[in-house]
Scaffold this active site. Structure first.
Site, PDB file in Angstrom:
ATOM      1  N   SER A   1      -2.950  -4.382   0.138  1.00  0.00           N
ATOM      2  CA  SER A   1      -2.102  -5.189  -0.752  1.00  0.00           C
ATOM      3  C   SER A   1      -2.956  -6.092  -1.623  1.00  0.00           C
ATOM      4  O   SER A   1      -4.107  -6.400  -1.270  1.00  0.00           O
ATOM      5  CB  SER A   1      -1.166  -6.057   0.090  1.00  0.00           C
ATOM      6  OG  SER A   1      -0.476  -6.989  -0.710  1.00  0.00           O
TER       7      SER A   1
ATOM      8  N   TYR B   1       0.727 -12.151   7.508  1.00  0.00           N
ATOM      9  CA  TYR B   1       0.710 -10.838   6.841  1.00  0.00           C
ATOM     10  C   TYR B   1      -0.523 -10.680   5.949  1.00  0.00           C
ATOM     11  O   TYR B   1      -1.216  -9.654   6.004  1.00  0.00           O
ATOM     12  CB  TYR B   1       1.991 -10.687   6.012  1.00  0.00           C
ATOM     13  CG  TYR B   1       2.016  -9.482   5.103  1.00  0.00           C
ATOM     14  CD1 TYR B   1       2.409  -8.235   5.578  1.00  0.00           C
ATOM     15  CD2 TYR B   1       1.670  -9.581   3.747  1.00  0.00           C
ATOM     16  CE1 TYR B   1       2.442  -7.129   4.738  1.00  0.00           C
ATOM     17  CE2 TYR B   1       1.698  -8.490   2.901  1.00  0.00           C
ATOM     18  CZ  TYR B   1       2.094  -7.258   3.404  1.00  0.00           C
ATOM     19  OH  TYR B   1       2.125  -6.166   2.565  1.00  0.00           O
TER      20      TYR B   1
HETATM   21  P1  NAD Z   1       9.065  -0.387   3.749  1.00  0.00           P
HETATM   22  O1  NAD Z   1       9.878  -1.381   4.481  1.00  0.00           O
HETATM   23  O2  NAD Z   1       9.760   0.698   3.057  1.00  0.00           O
HETATM   24  O3  NAD Z   1       7.983   0.259   4.697  1.00  0.00           O
HETATM   25  C1  NAD Z   1       7.454  -0.371   5.824  1.00  0.00           C
HETATM   26  C2  NAD Z   1       7.763   0.506   7.006  1.00  0.00           C
HETATM   27  O4  NAD Z   1       7.051   0.020   8.133  1.00  0.00           O
HETATM   28  C3  NAD Z   1       9.208   0.548   7.422  1.00  0.00           C
HETATM   29  O5  NAD Z   1       9.929   1.536   6.756  1.00  0.00           O
HETATM   30  C4  NAD Z   1       9.104   0.837   8.921  1.00  0.00           C
HETATM   31  O6  NAD Z   1       9.393   2.193   9.169  1.00  0.00           O
HETATM   32  C5  NAD Z   1       7.666   0.579   9.256  1.00  0.00           C
HETATM   33  N1  NAD Z   1       7.509  -0.301  10.413  1.00  0.00           N
HETATM   34  C6  NAD Z   1       7.505  -1.640  10.453  1.00  0.00           C
HETATM   35  N2  NAD Z   1       7.356  -2.057  11.720  1.00  0.00           N
HETATM   36  C7  NAD Z   1       7.233  -0.955  12.486  1.00  0.00           C
HETATM   37  C8  NAD Z   1       7.028  -0.725  13.873  1.00  0.00           C
HETATM   38  N3  NAD Z   1       6.896  -1.746  14.741  1.00  0.00           N
HETATM   39  N4  NAD Z   1       6.982   0.545  14.335  1.00  0.00           N
HETATM   40  C9  NAD Z   1       7.102   1.587  13.460  1.00  0.00           C
HETATM   41  N5  NAD Z   1       7.284   1.425  12.140  1.00  0.00           N
HETATM   42  C10 NAD Z   1       7.332   0.173  11.660  1.00  0.00           C
HETATM   43  O7  NAD Z   1       8.193  -1.239   2.715  1.00  0.00           O
HETATM   44  P2  NAD Z   1       6.927  -0.879   1.807  1.00  0.00           P
HETATM   45  O8  NAD Z   1       6.818  -2.019   0.887  1.00  0.00           O
HETATM   46  O9  NAD Z   1       7.001   0.491   1.281  1.00  0.00           O
HETATM   47  O10 NAD Z   1       5.736  -0.992   2.826  1.00  0.00           O
HETATM   48  C11 NAD Z   1       4.757   0.004   2.939  1.00  0.00           C
HETATM   49  C12 NAD Z   1       3.392  -0.613   2.856  1.00  0.00           C
HETATM   50  O11 NAD Z   1       3.215  -1.227   1.586  1.00  0.00           O
HETATM   51  C13 NAD Z   1       3.125  -1.715   3.873  1.00  0.00           C
HETATM   52  O12 NAD Z   1       1.840  -1.533   4.423  1.00  0.00           O
HETATM   53  C14 NAD Z   1       3.161  -2.978   3.056  1.00  0.00           C
HETATM   54  O13 NAD Z   1       2.366  -3.985   3.614  1.00  0.00           O
HETATM   55  C15 NAD Z   1       2.583  -2.477   1.762  1.00  0.00           C
HETATM   56  N6  NAD Z   1       2.822  -3.329   0.586  1.00  0.00           N
HETATM   57  C16 NAD Z   1       4.070  -3.513   0.108  1.00  0.00           C
HETATM   58  C17 NAD Z   1       4.252  -4.323  -1.011  1.00  0.00           C
HETATM   59  C18 NAD Z   1       5.613  -4.552  -1.599  1.00  0.00           C
HETATM   60  O14 NAD Z   1       5.748  -5.409  -2.469  1.00  0.00           O
HETATM   61  N7  NAD Z   1       6.637  -3.839  -1.199  1.00  0.00           N
HETATM   62  C19 NAD Z   1       3.149  -4.900  -1.627  1.00  0.00           C
HETATM   63  C20 NAD Z   1       1.889  -4.697  -1.104  1.00  0.00           C
HETATM   64  C21 NAD Z   1       1.723  -3.889   0.003  1.00  0.00           C
END
Ligand code: NAD
Ligand code: MG
Length: 339
Positions: free
Chosen positions: A231, A244
């Protein structure tokens, strides 16, 4: 080497056919024949230019809040994971991929793209996310690929090991691991973060990739690829994401460490660093309703990104033609933030 030859051959053919004499054309004939079996890239319909500032919804957004873990299917507007748009071209044909958090967000976008590029895909998600996961499974199957759904909580070491073994068993091997799942909860103060909460974040974001990658390594042959989702928070942490953000700094760090460790074995390790992306992570406590109203407004593009806009990065990092990219972090943050 093969690709370099191919390009040279194509150039030779073009030069030969662009009005040179017959003698010259004959001289060029040998390399032309050598490359004759390769497809020519012609006949593409022009693609319209797309203005990135108006391509997707902009803030202000309507109020939304969901209990954790939030569902993509309940978001307004629904995120675009490439369901209607991603077109594959066989870049990952024959690959076998495991994607954690594959039910929604970046994981779903990667799952759809991988399947349309010809890969079989296993996804992991939490049992509460079954409705989102079912949509992804249907999309992978619709692409003509094998879909494996393995729900379970990544905070358990024994489950992480089972997940990898089961994915490899059902897919008949494993050569792409996308460690993408994460926990993000907004807390205004460090005083609001209990040890249990802290542990939850660290277990999900740091221990789980450690366990998953350890379990996956015995399956990964030279040419395989590990991709982590990090991120912009890794280098520019928000005040309310104390726990986080530090896991994302650690993610960037471990990806680079592993790239050095695994490079000699022919396994590439890279990261994707998103900025603000319209996903359930933000809706289920990752952000506040106030921040969500204006989500992405402070980026130069003036809007949040959609998961679909990162799909091609996950494809690129897994594909054979990125063979010199390892230990790299690819950003997609709408113009602000650094990987
Ligand atoms: P998202 O909620 O769609 O995906 C995160 C997923 O993590 C969930 O769908 C869930 O299945 C899984 N998860 C969480 N806890 C869990 C557990 N204990 N066991 C199994 N699965 C678990 O959201 P996203 O934004 O697509 O996140 C994906 C990645 O992107 C993450 O690593 C997040 O840190 C990163 N990210 C997101 C953003 C943003 O703005 N959305 C920005 C930077 C980085
Ligand atoms: Mg989800």
């Amino acid at each position: 080497m093969e690709n370099i030859m191919t390009n040279e051959n194509k150039m030779s053919r073009r030069r030969a056919l662009s009005g040179l004499g017959v003698a010259m054309a004959t001289v060029a004939a040998a390399p032309v024949l050598a490359g004759a079996a390769l497809p020519e890239q012609t006949g593409f319909a022009p693609v319209d230019l797309q203005d990135p500032t108006t391509k997707y919804p902009k803030p202000p957004f309507t109020h939304q809040n969901q209990p954790w873990p939030a569902l993509a299917s309940k978001m307004v507007p629904r995120p675009d994971h490439g369901e209607e748009t991603y077109k594959g071209s066989g870049r990952l044909a024959g690959r076998k991929a495991l994607i954690t958090g594959g039910d929604s967000g970046m994981g779903r976008a990667a799952a759809i793209a991988y399947a349309r590029e010809g890969a079989d895909v296993a996804i992991n998600y939490l049992p509460q996310e079954e409705p989102d996961a079912r949509e992804v499974v249907a999309l992978i199957k619709k692409a003509g690929q094998k879909a494996v759904a393995i729900p379970g909580d990544l905070r358990e070491e024994s489950f992480c090991k089972k997940l990898v073994d089961e994915a490899a068993k059902q897919l008949g091997g494993l050569d792409i691991v996308v460690s993408n799942a994460a926990r993000q909860q907004s807390h205004p103060s460090i005083l609001d973060i209990s040890s249990d909460q802290f542990d939850w974040t660290i277990k999900t974001n740091i221990y789980a990739p450690f366990w998953i990658i350890k379990a996956a390594l015995p399956y990964l042959k030279p040419g395989s690829s590990i991709i982590g989702t990090t991120s912009v928070q890794a280098t520019d942490p928000s005040p309310d994401l104390y726990d986080y953000a530090q896991t994302k700094a650690a993610t960037t760090n471990f990806l680079k460490s592993l790239a050095k460790q695994l490079g000699p074995k022919g396994i590439r390790v890279n990261g994707v660093a998103p900025g603000p992306i319209w996903t359930p992570l933000q809706m289920g406590g990752g952000s506040t309703p106030e921040k969500l109203r204006e989500f992405g407004k402070d980026t130069p593009l003036g809007r949040p990104g959609q998961p679909a806009e990162l799909a091609s990065i996950y494809v690129q990092l897994a594909a054979n033609d990125a063979s010199y990219s390892t230990g790299q972090i690819y950003g997609a943050a709408g113009g602000s933030g650094q990987p």
